[in-house]
Scaffold this active site. Structure first.
Site, PDB file in Angstrom:
ATOM      1  N   HIS A 105       0.834  -1.155   0.036  1.00 14.25           N
ATOM      2  CA  HIS A 105       0.005  -0.071  -0.099  1.00 14.25           C
ATOM      3  C   HIS A 105       1.111   1.110  -0.175  1.00 14.25           C
ATOM      4  O   HIS A 105       2.048   1.475   0.708  1.00 14.25           O
ATOM      5  CB  HIS A 105      -1.015  -0.185   1.254  1.00 14.25           C
ATOM      6  CG  HIS A 105      -2.151  -1.141   1.088  1.00 14.25           C
ATOM      7  ND1 HIS A 105      -3.370  -0.469   1.470  1.00 14.25           N
ATOM      8  CD2 HIS A 105      -1.992  -2.208   0.547  1.00 14.25           C
ATOM      9  CE1 HIS A 105      -4.264  -1.585   1.139  1.00 14.25           C
ATOM     10  NE2 HIS A 105      -3.560  -2.437   0.711  1.00 14.25           N
ATOM     11  N   GLU A 107       0.953   4.257   1.514  1.00 12.93           N
ATOM     12  CA  GLU A 107       1.280   4.891   2.472  1.00 12.93           C
ATOM     13  C   GLU A 107       2.565   4.300   3.202  1.00 12.93           C
ATOM     14  O   GLU A 107       3.426   4.672   3.796  1.00 12.93           O
ATOM     15  CB  GLU A 107       0.281   4.943   3.587  1.00 12.93           C
ATOM     16  CG  GLU A 107      -0.804   5.890   2.854  1.00 12.93           C
ATOM     17  CD  GLU A 107      -2.117   4.928   2.541  1.00 12.93           C
ATOM     18  OE1 GLU A 107      -1.459   4.179   1.782  1.00 12.93           O
ATOM     19  OE2 GLU A 107      -3.338   5.007   2.581  1.00 12.93           O
ATOM     20  N   CYS A 163      -6.857   3.258   3.996  1.00 16.66           N
ATOM     21  CA  CYS A 163      -7.717   1.991   4.142  1.00 16.66           C
ATOM     22  C   CYS A 163      -7.880   1.691   5.476  1.00 16.66           C
ATOM     23  O   CYS A 163      -6.918   1.945   6.510  1.00 16.66           O
ATOM     24  CB  CYS A 163      -6.928   0.791   3.422  1.00 16.66           C
ATOM     25  SG  CYS A 163      -5.580   0.065   4.145  1.00 16.66           S
ATOM     26  N   CYS A 228      -3.983   0.522   6.888  1.00 18.07           N
ATOM     27  CA  CYS A 228      -3.032   1.673   6.857  1.00 18.07           C
ATOM     28  C   CYS A 228      -3.540   2.733   7.961  1.00 18.07           C
ATOM     29  O   CYS A 228      -2.469   3.519   8.415  1.00 18.07           O
ATOM     30  CB  CYS A 228      -2.981   2.232   5.263  1.00 18.07           C
ATOM     31  SG  CYS A 228      -2.218   1.268   4.050  1.00 18.07           S
TER      32      CYS A 228
END
Length: 412
Positions: A105, A107, A163, A228
């Site tokens: 992901h 981030e 997320c 995240c």
């Protein structure tokens, strides 16, 4: 840097910014303009870096970047790490040698790329040339170790709400009328959530078990990766630097977080910087950081269609982006990523040899990656305190990856 009173006012302003700030009815504030500038820096850098790649690699569903500024001056800000991606590794590709990236992901990759930047900055400080260590973002403490210079601030830009709980509730809380189905969602507000292997979306953590097993995952159990939202909340207590860099530096915290779309500012503040409500006294140098939060005046539109299975990352000081197959956690050619645990551990071991004499309480180099992480005692104490507080608040149990993945040797 702004004083305590000014910061409190700024934080309140940023937490309450509505979507579309900067339109006809509400004039933009200097802080909003700063947030917009950070967003533009990241998107422009990404387009610049991916312009020479095949067009497929410039596609993304989520883009994240970490920007370094000298005070709150956009003219003295630069992107130091960026990434795209929304997928995680499949359990069958787990590595017991630290050779894969588990979480692709945006981030998470941006934060891992930042680690490379911080290692390079420590190396710069150790240069024998006076002009080099003057350019480093670190200064040395009298008692040993390092910290960021006073005017160096770090900011996280994310093109869409992270997320997990931040994204789950943001669209729903804009209305005061909740349907019966939304009451079910609201019941889990603030709860820890995990990403879905090989898919998108998150689910609440299941049961009290905090550890996955290696044989269970290899036999087909779904690999669990924390959301995240939860990881950013963790960075706001433990810092961005992680356990290994914690040997050398004080915790490195975000000064602000800018989110492009799908956000509700009040809920974003609750889940990113106010969970759990009370932590109690933390080990020396650690704190419960509450970064400034903002949206952008004009969010970059999310492209339609399914999210790609690749992630792209870049770190300041490197000429090219790196493309990862997020399903396997390796580069497209099959080689390990520069962001995998094995590579980052190599940077740490190299620095440890130089800095152990300057670091209070330093001992012989640990034999394994796991031993090295456990040796960061202040970090581990703060981590256990945070996880216990989350569980005591009824927000769930943080799920750990199988311990075998961290037991690889630091030296061949």
């Amino acid at each position: 840097m702004p004083g305590t009173k000014t910061r409190a006012v700024n934080e309140a302003q940023l937490h309450e910014l509505p979507e579309g700030l900067g339109g006809a009815h509400i004039p933009p504030t200097p802080l909003q303009e700063f947030a917009d500038a950070l967003s533009q820096l990241v998107t422009q850098k990404f387009h610049e870096l991916t312009g020479g790649l095949a067009s497929i690699h410039s596609r993304h569903k989520a883009l994240a970047g970490i920007i370094m500024s000298r005070g709150l001056d956009a003219r003295q800000a630069q992107v130091v790490a960026l990434s795209s991606g929304t997928k995680c590794i499949s359990g069958e590709y787990l590595s017991d040698q630290g050779l894969v990236v588990n979480d692709g992901h945006a981030e998470v990759l941006a934060r891992r790329a930042l680690l490379l930047f911080l290692y390079a900055q420590l190396e710069l400080y150790l240069s024998t040339r006076h002009e080099d260590w003057e350019r480093s973002v670190f200064v040395q403490l009298k008692e040993g170790g390092f910290r960021l210079r006073d005017n160096v601030l770090l900011h996280l830009y994310v093109s869409t709400s992270p997320c997990g709980d931040a994204r789950l509730h943001s669209p729903h809380e804009l209305s005061t009328q909740l349907s019966a189905s939304k009451h079910v969602v609201r019941r889990f507000r603030g709860h820890l959530r995990t990403k879905i292997e090989s898919g998108e979306g998150t689910v609440p953590v299941r049961g009290p078990s905090a550890m996955q097993t290696w044989d269970g995952v290899l036999l087909g159990e779904q690999l669990v990766t924390m959301s995240c939202t939860d990881k950013i909340a963790r960075w706001n207590v433990l810092g961005l630097q992680g356990a290994l860099l914690g040997y050398f530096t004080e915790p490195v915290y975000l000064h602000s977080i800018v989110v492009g779309s799908l956000r509700h500012p009040g809920h974003l503040a609750r889940v990113l910087s106010r969970r759990p409500a009370s932590l109690g006294p933390l080990p020396a140098a650690y704190r419960h950081n509450r970064p400034l939060l903002s949206g952008v005046s004009l969010a970059e539109p999310r492209p339609p269609g399914k999210a790609p299975h690749f992630s792209v990352n870049w770190v300041a000081g490197t000429p090219d982006v790196e493309v990862l197959d997020a399903t396997t956690g390796r580069r497209s050619c099959g080689a390990p990523s520069r962001l995998c645990k094995h590579m980052l551990a190599s940077h740490w071991a190299h620095l440890y040899g130089k800095l152990s004499t300057r670091t209070p309480g330093a001992e012989d180099v640990p034999a394994t990656y796991c031993e090295a992480k456990l040796g960061a005692r202040g970090y581990q104490a703060a981590k256990q305190q945070l996880l216990a507080a989350l569980q005591a608040a009824g927000l769930g149990t943080w799920v750990q990856k199988p311990p075998e993945q961290d037991q690889f040797p630091l030296r061949p």
